[in-house]
Every structure is written in structure tokens, then in C-alpha cells.
Design an enzyme around this catalytic site. Sequence first.
Site, mmCIF file in Angstrom:
data_model
loop_
_atom_site.group_PDB
_atom_site.id
_atom_site.type_symbol
_atom_site.label_atom_id
_atom_site.label_comp_id
_atom_site.label_asym_id
_atom_site.label_seq_id
_atom_site.Cartn_x
_atom_site.Cartn_y
_atom_site.Cartn_z
ATOM 1 N N ARG A 1 -34.178 70.118 -39.168
ATOM 2 C CA ARG A 1 -34.018 71.398 -38.479
ATOM 3 C C ARG A 1 -32.970 71.327 -37.379
ATOM 4 O O ARG A 1 -32.456 72.334 -36.921
ATOM 5 C CB ARG A 1 -35.362 71.845 -37.894
ATOM 6 C CG ARG A 1 -36.158 72.664 -38.890
ATOM 7 C CD ARG A 1 -37.480 73.043 -38.343
ATOM 8 N NE ARG A 1 -38.164 71.868 -37.809
ATOM 9 C CZ ARG A 1 -39.382 71.874 -37.295
ATOM 10 N NH1 ARG A 1 -40.048 72.986 -37.225
ATOM 11 N NH2 ARG A 1 -39.931 70.770 -36.847
ATOM 12 N N LYS B 1 -47.252 56.590 -46.370
ATOM 13 C CA LYS B 1 -48.664 56.545 -46.048
ATOM 14 C C LYS B 1 -48.885 57.295 -44.740
ATOM 15 O O LYS B 1 -47.930 57.436 -43.995
ATOM 16 C CB LYS B 1 -49.148 55.099 -45.908
ATOM 17 C CG LYS B 1 -48.456 54.352 -44.736
ATOM 18 C CD LYS B 1 -49.330 53.347 -44.119
ATOM 19 C CE LYS B 1 -50.077 53.836 -42.942
ATOM 20 N NZ LYS B 1 -49.421 53.705 -41.643
ATOM 21 N N HIS C 1 -45.010 50.138 -46.865
ATOM 22 C CA HIS C 1 -43.880 49.249 -46.568
ATOM 23 C C HIS C 1 -44.325 47.796 -46.425
ATOM 24 O O HIS C 1 -43.553 46.872 -46.627
ATOM 25 C CB HIS C 1 -43.140 49.712 -45.305
ATOM 26 C CG HIS C 1 -43.777 49.264 -44.025
ATOM 27 N ND1 HIS C 1 -44.854 49.908 -43.463
ATOM 28 C CD2 HIS C 1 -43.507 48.221 -43.213
ATOM 29 C CE1 HIS C 1 -45.201 49.279 -42.344
ATOM 30 N NE2 HIS C 1 -44.401 48.259 -42.168
ATOM 31 N N LYS D 1 -42.623 43.725 -47.619
ATOM 32 C CA LYS D 1 -42.219 42.602 -46.764
ATOM 33 C C LYS D 1 -42.060 41.357 -47.628
ATOM 34 O O LYS D 1 -42.897 41.094 -48.500
ATOM 35 C CB LYS D 1 -43.288 42.322 -45.690
ATOM 36 C CG LYS D 1 -43.329 43.355 -44.577
ATOM 37 C CD LYS D 1 -44.391 42.954 -43.554
ATOM 38 C CE LYS D 1 -44.670 44.074 -42.579
ATOM 39 N NZ LYS D 1 -43.633 44.279 -41.584
ATOM 40 N N GLU E 1 -50.575 43.514 -32.880
ATOM 41 C CA GLU E 1 -49.351 44.087 -32.314
ATOM 42 C C GLU E 1 -49.434 44.091 -30.799
ATOM 43 O O GLU E 1 -50.537 44.229 -30.248
ATOM 44 C CB GLU E 1 -49.185 45.543 -32.779
ATOM 45 C CG GLU E 1 -49.107 45.707 -34.274
ATOM 46 C CD GLU E 1 -48.841 47.151 -34.676
ATOM 47 O OE1 GLU E 1 -49.499 48.062 -34.152
ATOM 48 O OE2 GLU E 1 -47.946 47.346 -35.494
ATOM 49 N N ASP F 1 -54.756 53.782 -40.162
ATOM 50 C CA ASP F 1 -53.333 53.502 -40.022
ATOM 51 C C ASP F 1 -52.960 52.151 -40.651
ATOM 52 O O ASP F 1 -51.883 52.017 -41.227
ATOM 53 C CB ASP F 1 -52.989 53.493 -38.524
ATOM 54 C CG ASP F 1 -51.511 53.343 -38.261
ATOM 55 O OD1 ASP F 1 -50.725 54.041 -38.938
ATOM 56 O OD2 ASP F 1 -51.126 52.534 -37.390
ATOM 57 N N HIS G 1 -52.236 48.843 -45.428
ATOM 58 C CA HIS G 1 -51.560 47.546 -45.412
ATOM 59 C C HIS G 1 -52.505 46.359 -45.617
ATOM 60 O O HIS G 1 -52.255 45.479 -46.422
ATOM 61 C CB HIS G 1 -50.813 47.361 -44.094
ATOM 62 C CG HIS G 1 -49.886 48.499 -43.739
ATOM 63 N ND1 HIS G 1 -49.217 49.222 -44.687
ATOM 64 C CD2 HIS G 1 -49.507 49.021 -42.547
ATOM 65 C CE1 HIS G 1 -48.460 50.144 -44.098
ATOM 66 N NE2 HIS G 1 -48.632 50.042 -42.794
ATOM 67 N N LYS H 1 -53.660 47.277 -31.539
ATOM 68 C CA LYS H 1 -52.460 47.526 -30.746
ATOM 69 C C LYS H 1 -52.674 46.975 -29.342
ATOM 70 O O LYS H 1 -53.796 46.839 -28.883
ATOM 71 C CB LYS H 1 -52.163 49.018 -30.704
ATOM 72 C CG LYS H 1 -51.796 49.557 -32.083
ATOM 73 C CD LYS H 1 -50.956 50.812 -32.008
ATOM 74 C CE LYS H 1 -50.571 51.333 -33.370
ATOM 75 N NZ LYS H 1 -49.486 50.608 -34.020
HETATM 76 C C1 BG6 Z 1 -47.169 51.402 -39.796
HETATM 77 C C2 BG6 Z 1 -48.184 51.909 -38.823
HETATM 78 O O1 BG6 Z 1 -47.500 51.803 -41.093
HETATM 79 O O2 BG6 Z 1 -47.121 49.993 -39.720
HETATM 80 C C3 BG6 Z 1 -47.852 51.459 -37.412
HETATM 81 O O3 BG6 Z 1 -48.235 53.315 -38.881
HETATM 82 C C4 BG6 Z 1 -47.688 49.951 -37.369
HETATM 83 O O4 BG6 Z 1 -48.826 51.891 -36.491
HETATM 84 C C5 BG6 Z 1 -46.752 49.481 -38.455
HETATM 85 O O5 BG6 Z 1 -47.186 49.610 -36.099
HETATM 86 C C6 BG6 Z 1 -46.749 47.972 -38.553
HETATM 87 O O6 BG6 Z 1 -45.813 47.536 -39.475
HETATM 88 P P1 BG6 Z 1 -44.625 46.584 -39.011
HETATM 89 O O7 BG6 Z 1 -43.846 46.354 -40.248
HETATM 90 O O8 BG6 Z 1 -43.853 47.347 -37.974
HETATM 91 O O9 BG6 Z 1 -45.253 45.384 -38.440
#
Ligand code: BG6
Length: 478
Positions: A46, A146, A176, A180, A214, A234, A239, A329
Amino acid sequence: CATESHAYVIFGATGNLAKIKLLPALYQLHCLGYLAPGVKILGCGRTPHERDGWRDEVRKILSDSGTGTGSCLEGFVERLDYLIGSLQDAAFYQALGNWIGTGECARNVIFYLSLSPGLYVPVTVGLAQAGLLAESNGWRRVVVEKPFGHDLQSARHLQHALNTHLEEEQIYRIDHYVGKESVQNLLVLRFANMILEPLWNRHYIDHVQITHAETVGLEGRASYYDGHGGATRDMIQSHLLQVLALLAMEPPVSLEAESLRDEKVKVLRSIRPLDITQLASHAVRAQYAGYHQEAGISPGSHTETYAALKLYIDNWRWRDVPFYLRTGKRLKERRSMVAVRFREPPMQLFQGTGAATVHPNWLLIGIQPDDVVRLEISAKVPGVETRTRQISMDASVGNPGERKADAYEDLLLDVIEGNRSLFLRYDEVKAAWSVVDPVMQAWAEDEHPPLQYPVGSWGPKAASQLFGKAGQEWRQSL
Ligand code: BG6
């Protein structure tokens, strides 16, 4: 028109994911020679941009991040174009159709929905109504990020809505994490070697830990995280359950998409439903101290920023072996890893000999930041006494100077190549929601606030109680 004409259409091109992941990944693919000359990349959003202004912006994003330089960068920006418009507006899809072309000149198109999940259906409908999903001239693929739904029921609705306009083969559900290198390496470690397989079962493995820790917090995503996220949705539903599936699956017949996904889904379906009446001994949720003070968090929010689950896989190979999954986190370190603890020998021959101690064997697999494989074994301490200690056999997966591809590079290339092995099938997603849904529901109904943990810690102490066995604890380091 070009003979090999593919296009990446990125919805949400000015958003965070496009900036930090998608555009850099496409840039790398360009520089490494993986993008055919006819591949064009259209950003949709946008924010008003003329084509040149958009090219300048992307040039800046890539050079500021230190990835983009020189002729490679110039060659890449030549591929870029931009289309402004509202996703609710039929005129936008008409303009998109004109850009894509018609008849002989129609491009093969990847529509990447880097959007809030609530827009997946309206955009798919918009594309369908404009005739842009029909594959009469060239293929059309849709990539959805996702989370696929926010629980089992909404995933079903989403699937139904997408299926109304798309064939399953056109849908690429991206996770994703599976892209990796270190996660793909789990398959190689397991199935390109013979030494692990005889040990890889309930007879030799005591338990498995999967950690994604994290140090970062919400990174400006409060509305998504507090409204639709939480650590379980999440990270675990997607994952970490994928990592579990790769660790626990049976050898696939081939690396072909359906073989791999058949085996993963069998594992996910074998996960024993958690006993909600005994939830505290199987699941822990917590929030970091100060979460409520973050911008955009609703007062009194119970959203968990830390979650740990103890799961069992009820099948021949894994029955009664606990799999511990945790993520959080604002923890002490950024570290993702798999830790496999082996059983102890049936007799402790060295226990009575002086100061000897029994150390369990561990296989540690670093996912990030360290991409290492480490085997911890017992050995004799040199000297006249018979004492033992733990030594480790270490291997760094990459050689010095070798470049590690980002997960998105691999996955974006797979979409062009039509390789769906690393993308999730709907039954996998559904099975994963079935694992976490009852827990999330029980937590939603619980009036008690989640436990708190200090920022910079390893999470709540209660997470250690999941082990329930003397001497067992979370493995914090490799
Ligand atoms: C994402 C989550 O899918 O993966 C995030 O939404 C998270 O909250 C992230 O931080 C972690 O993946 P990576 O590859 O950044 O370690």
C-alpha cells in the site's frame, strides 16, 4: 516475451519479513546464479512507490545490511518492479493480471503471501476472481507463511477456503525452520549414516530435548504475538514439532515430497494426547517479567512467552521415551539445539573404583548459532587410579570459510523448482494443531496468570519439574 518467464509476486513487500528475509534471500539466489534471466520480482504493497523509488529502497535495504554490493546488486534491482494497491480492491488484481501478462506471454507466478494470516483468504479470492490462479498459461503457486490458522478449527476453515480456489499442489505452506541447513542436516545425520540407526530407539535412548531459546523479545510484533501468537502457537506447533518429526520419523522411501511427509505425519499422529487433568506435569507456560510493560500488550494478557512440553510418541520405536520441547523469548542465550541422552549401561562397573562417576552419553546437535555435532562419552582419566570422565567428540558441520545458506534461500528456490519436500502438507499441520490445541485451550480457561521468569534467565524453575527423574535437567549448553 521471454521464454522462461517466472515471477515472484510478494504481497506485503514493504513489511518486515520481506525486508529481512525474502529480498535478501532472492538477492543471494540471484548472485549465486540460481535465478534464470527471465525471473522478475514484483513487490506489492500500500506504500506508494514508483518502480525506481522501490529499486532505490531495496538497494538501500541490501547495502545497509551489508549483503548487497556492486554489479550483483545492480543486476538484482533490474529484476524489481512494484505495484501499489489495496488488496481489497478488484482493480488491484486487474493491474496485477496486466503485469503478469496473458496467453503465450503469461508468466509462471509465485504469489508469496507475506501478510497477516487474516488476509490469506481475501487475497486468494481476489486472485481467483481475477483468473490469476488458473494454470492454463504457466503454473501458479501460492506460498503461505505460518501460522496456518490459529488452532485446529481455524486451520480447517483456512484449508477449505484455499482449496476452493487452489489445488493442493499449488499451496506451499512454509516453515522456515525446516529450511535451515542444520535442520535439514538431521535427515542426513540419521539416514546417510549407519551408526546411529541401531541406537535410535527406546532401547538405547533415555530422552530427547529440543530447545529453541531466544534473547530477543517481541521485535515490534506485539499485535501478532499477543493476539495470535504465544510461544506454543508461534514456535512449538510449527518449528519444534517439525524438528521432533524429523528426529523421530522412520526412514522415508525416498526424499520425494510425499515419502518424507508421509513419515513425518505418522510421527505427529502418534503423539500421545496430553492428559489435561495432569497438565502441570507435562506442560509449563510462563511470561518474562515486564511483558505487560511492552508496547501493544493488552493489560492482564496471559500470553506465554515461554512454553515447555513433555511429549510421548506412542509407536514401536519410541514408546515411553519422553521428548522435551521448550522455547522462550528474552532468555539467557540464543541457542537452538537437540540433545539426545542415552540410557546408562546395565551395570555400573566403574562405580566402586575410587572417585569414579557415571556420565550418560549425549549426542548434541547444534541448530544455531553453532552448527556442530558432539558426542559425549566416558573415558579413563590418565593415571594409576581407575577414574572416568566425560570427553567429547566434536565436529563442526561446515568448514572454515564455507557459506551457510539462509533457510529462505533454499525454500524460495524450491518453490521455483516445484519441490515441495520441505513444505508442510495439510495433514501435518492438522496433526500438529491436534497436539497443542488441548493445551492451549486448557491454558486459555485457566484464570491463573502464567508463571514469571526473569529476563536473561533460562525460564521458569517449574520447567525442570517436567523431568521428574533424579539427576535429569535441561541441557543448557552444547
Ligand atoms: C518465527 C517466529 O517463526 O521464528 C519468531 O514467529 C521467532 O517469533 C522465529 O523468533 C525464530 O526463527 P529464527 O530462524 O529467527 O531463529
